[in-house]
Design a protein around this motif. Structure first.
Motif, short mmCIF file in Angstrom:
data_model
loop_
_atom_site.label_atom_id
_atom_site.label_comp_id
_atom_site.label_asym_id
_atom_site.label_seq_id
_atom_site.Cartn_x
_atom_site.Cartn_y
_atom_site.Cartn_z
N ASN A 61 15.82 -3.34 -5.29
CA ASN A 61 15.38 -2.31 -4.07
C ASN A 61 13.84 -2.47 -3.87
OD1 ASN A 61 18.04 -1.14 -3.25
ND2 ASN A 61 17.82 -1.13 -5.57
N ARG A 62 13.16 -3.57 -3.75
CA ARG A 62 11.61 -3.42 -3.56
C ARG A 62 11.14 -2.81 -2.42
NH1 ARG A 62 9.79 -7.08 -7.31
NH2 ARG A 62 11.48 -8.79 -8.32
N ASP A 63 11.85 -2.47 -1.64
CA ASP A 63 11.29 -1.58 -0.44
C ASP A 63 11.05 -0.16 -0.66
OD1 ASP A 63 14.44 -1.55 -0.61
OD2 ASP A 63 14.27 -0.61 1.32
N LEU A 64 11.78 0.24 -1.72
CA LEU A 64 11.64 1.57 -2.05
C LEU A 64 9.96 2.19 -2.02
CD1 LEU A 64 14.29 2.38 -4.67
CD2 LEU A 64 14.21 3.04 -2.13
N VAL A 65 9.26 1.19 -2.75
CA VAL A 65 7.87 1.54 -2.89
C VAL A 65 7.17 1.97 -1.88
CG1 VAL A 65 7.02 -0.66 -2.95
CG2 VAL A 65 5.68 1.10 -4.21
N HIS A 66 7.60 1.18 -0.64
CA HIS A 66 7.01 1.42 0.96
C HIS A 66 7.15 2.99 1.16
CE1 HIS A 66 5.77 -2.91 1.30
NE2 HIS A 66 7.01 -2.92 0.60
N TYR A 67 8.16 3.74 0.91
CA TYR A 67 8.54 5.00 1.35
C TYR A 67 7.82 6.13 0.83
CZ TYR A 67 11.74 2.32 4.29
OH TYR A 67 12.61 1.55 5.14
N ILE A 68 6.98 5.73 -0.25
CA ILE A 68 6.37 6.79 -1.22
C ILE A 68 5.22 7.40 -0.37
CG2 ILE A 68 5.01 7.43 -3.27
CD1 ILE A 68 6.54 5.03 -4.61
N THR A 69 5.28 8.72 0.10
CA THR A 69 4.28 9.43 0.93
C THR A 69 3.70 10.61 0.26
OG1 THR A 69 6.06 9.26 2.96
CG2 THR A 69 4.30 10.81 3.11
N PRO A 70 2.30 10.57 0.35
CA PRO A 70 1.42 9.44 1.48
C PRO A 70 0.64 8.51 0.51
CG PRO A 70 -0.11 11.28 0.57
CD PRO A 70 1.23 11.51 -0.17
N PHE A 71 1.03 8.17 -0.66
CA PHE A 71 0.46 7.04 -1.26
C PHE A 71 0.45 5.74 -1.13
CE2 PHE A 71 0.86 11.03 -4.13
CZ PHE A 71 -0.58 11.26 -4.02
N LYS A 72 1.47 5.35 -0.32
CA LYS A 72 1.48 4.11 0.02
C LYS A 72 0.58 3.80 1.15
CE LYS A 72 3.07 -0.44 0.29
NZ LYS A 72 2.57 -1.03 -0.67
N LEU A 73 0.58 4.74 2.02
CA LEU A 73 -0.34 4.70 3.08
C LEU A 73 -1.91 4.37 2.57
CD1 LEU A 73 -1.58 5.08 5.97
CD2 LEU A 73 -1.52 7.47 5.88
N PHE A 74 -2.25 5.37 1.49
CA PHE A 74 -3.55 5.36 1.03
C PHE A 74 -3.85 4.15 0.41
CE2 PHE A 74 -3.28 10.13 0.16
CZ PHE A 74 -3.59 10.55 1.45
N ASP A 75 -2.76 3.58 -0.52
CA ASP A 75 -2.93 2.23 -1.02
C ASP A 75 -3.27 1.06 0.04
OD1 ASP A 75 -2.51 0.03 -3.08
OD2 ASP A 75 -0.91 -0.40 -1.87
#
Length: 566
Positions: A191-205
């Motif tokens: 489920n490689r898409d899960l990391v995209h939903y970690i808020t807000p650190f995916k946005l910061f990255d």
């Protein structure tokens, strides 16, 4: 000390909170409330996995609370304590709203899309639902943080206590990792898409990567890929090609492609060839537009490289084609038109088609008329960048007299409309686009009749759109797990049958092939008859149908040729 003073001190101490406890409270809030989309998807993946384990399930929020606590403990120091925590909460509430209501993922491409959007587009997402959500889950908690009284400690004591908290969290993370490493690895791998939903650190990255690449990378020297392209000689008549660059149109809603609703009523009798299996280069304009005009394929595409070398329009212009870009999409060609003539239509234009924020696509016809009356070259290419079906305010993309499908959805919080209303609004935008396409063809036919020119029209959309399927709206999901609704796009081809050198039967066969935006560069050069070392004939979708096949093409239209009447 008097009893009343002691009571006052107890109450005062009760109202105070240590910085570590405040950070922990915010971490719990961020993980358990504002990361609900991430937790829900993760829990679903775990429950549906073969090695489902209840303790592993419980460990997920505990792990992420500890991770969030470690990160915030390291940056929310001293006077930065409240500003950092407030920013985390408010930003996370905005992301949570977009993810919960539209399925938006804030990866690198989405950050690029946001940065390159104008204010009118940004404000189209503002509505009462969004305001209430952000106030409740962002602003109100931020006020609690701002008003919290922090217990005063010496610097040494604060450092020791903070170190203890970080150390404890590291131990917990280590224990969880040691106990369930195989489980986390399995879920993450599948489920490689899960990391995209970690808020807000995916946005910061993603923001860090965007800033690094776009603001701190050294400028590239412009590369001329072909310095000697030229035009293949014609029969002496002028050639005019119009490319309609659609916006947010998905192929499945075109009746030309088999859609049950008559969304192509204006062009269905114009002998348009619709290519059925075209996939986009990206799921957002900022990626797809420069990609499709670039020599780079989807797998090779890099914006910095694409912007620093010739694209299809540059090659055509150098070969001698008069190229004009007319933009009705927030005045942005994403760098594609930087080295050619271009017109940016302003929403403030004194036109019946403009309202100060947007212009209806019929305004493009006004500019097209001006250009067609002033053809200066033997070969002319006009690219018209449409507003098309840009959401979420679909209802603003078509005039009242073109509201064919009702009831529609006259609001921006589209998730609160019924599915019927939402789809009707979107289908109205497709139908209106079809009307504009028909008007372009009508003008080209008139031009051919009056001047003897040979006219061609190509329509292609940059990406598709989700309309609530599986809870996802709009577009911009990472391509790796974007649904077909966002990547399956229409590609239409038309040429005046009286002056065509294409076989209709051949084109209809080609229209069945699986292709993509990767084919657009070569197809466009092929249509323009541009000879270049960059041209790859096998990628040209219509090359096989071009040549001495005018008779076959006219037969396909049921038109008698001179040869047949002799």
């Amino acid at each position: 000390m008097s009893a009343s003073l002691q009571k006052q001190n107890i109450v005062s101490n009760f109202r105070q909170i240590s910085s570590n406890k405040l950070i922990l409270a915010v971490s719990c809030y961020l993980v358990l409330i504002l990361n609900y989309p991430f937790l829900a998807k993760t829990f679903s993946a775990i429950v549906n996995s073969a090695d489902y384990n209840v303790l592993f399930l419980i460990s997920v929020p505990v792990l992420f609370i500890c991770v969030f606590n470690i990160i915030q403990s390291m940056i929310a120091i001293g006077g930065f304590l409240k500003p950092v925590l407030i920013a985390m909460v408010v930003i996370s509430s905005i992301i949570a709203y977009a993810t919960l209501n539209y399925g938006t993922v804030f990866d690198f491409a989405m950050v690029q899309n946001v940065v390159e959007s104008d204010s009118a587009e940004a404000f189209s997402y503002v509505n009462l639902t969004a305001i209430v959500f952000i106030l409740m889950f962002g602003v109100v908690p931020a006020l609690f943080i701002a008003l919290a009284k922090i217990k005063k400690q010496s610097i040494l004591t604060a450092c020791i206590n903070r170190s203890k908290v970080i150390g404890l969290c590291i131990i917990i993370v280590g224990l969880i990792g040691f106990s369930y490493f195989a489980n986390y690895a399995s879920v993450g791998r599948n489920n490689r898409d899960l990391v995209h939903y970690i808020t807000p650190f995916k946005l910061f990255d993603a923001s860090y990567k965007y800033a690094t690449r776009h603001f701190f990378s050294p400028p590239r020297e412009f590369l001329e890929l072909d310095s000697t392209p030229f035009l293949k000689s014609s029969n002496g008549n002028p050639r005019v090609t119009v490319v309609l660059l659609g916006e947010t149109a998905r192929a499945q809603n075109f009746s030309l492609n088999g859609y049950e609703k008559d969304t192509n009523r204006f062009t269905k009798d114009l002998e348009i060839v619709s290519f059925l299996n075209i996939s986009s280069c990206g799921t957002a304009t900022a990626v797809s537009v420069p990609c499709m005009f670039s020599r780079l394929s989807k797998s090779e595409y890099d914006k910095q490289i694409a912007n620093s070398q010739q694209n299809a329009l540059d090659v055509a212009h150098l070969a001698g084609v008069d190229v004009l870009w007319i933009d009705n999409n927030n005045g942005s060609c994403k760098g594609v038109c930087n080295r050619i003539s271009h017109i940016e239509i302003s929403p403030d234009s004194q036109s019946k088609y403009c309202d100060g924020e947007y212009c209806l696509d019929e305004i493009l016809l006004t500019e097209l008329d001006k250009k067609l009356k002033n053809i200066t070259h033997k070969d002319t290419l006009i690219v018209m960048h449409m507003m098309g079906s840009h959401g979420p305010t679909y209802y603003r993309r078509y005039p009242t007299n073109k509201r064919i499908f009702e009831p529609d959805c006259p609001r921006s919080d589209i998730q609160n409309c019924t599915n019927e209303e939402l789809v009707n609004s979107y289908d109205n935008t497709i139908s209106y686009t079809d009307f504009v396409v028909s008007q372009v063809i009508s003008r080209l036919l008139q031009l051919d009749e009056s001047t003897g020119s040979q006219s061609t029209m190509l329509y292609v959309s940059d990406h598709g759109e989700s309309l609530g399927e599986k809870g996802v709206y709009l577009h911009g999901l990472p391509y790796a797990f974007a649904p077909a609704e966002q990547t399956h796009v229409p590609l239409l081809f038309w040429q005046d049958p009286e002056n065509s050198s294409f076989s209709l039967d051949c084109l209809q066969n080609q229209a069945q092939l699986i292709a993509s935006h990767d084919n657009f560069f070569d197809t466009l050069l092929g249509v323009l008859s541009v000879q270049s070392k960059l041209y790859q004939k096998h990628n040209d979708l219509i090359a096989k149908c071009k040549g001495d096949s005018r008779i076959a093409f006219k037969q396909g239209y049921g038109i008698q040729t001179n040869e047949e009447t002799k």
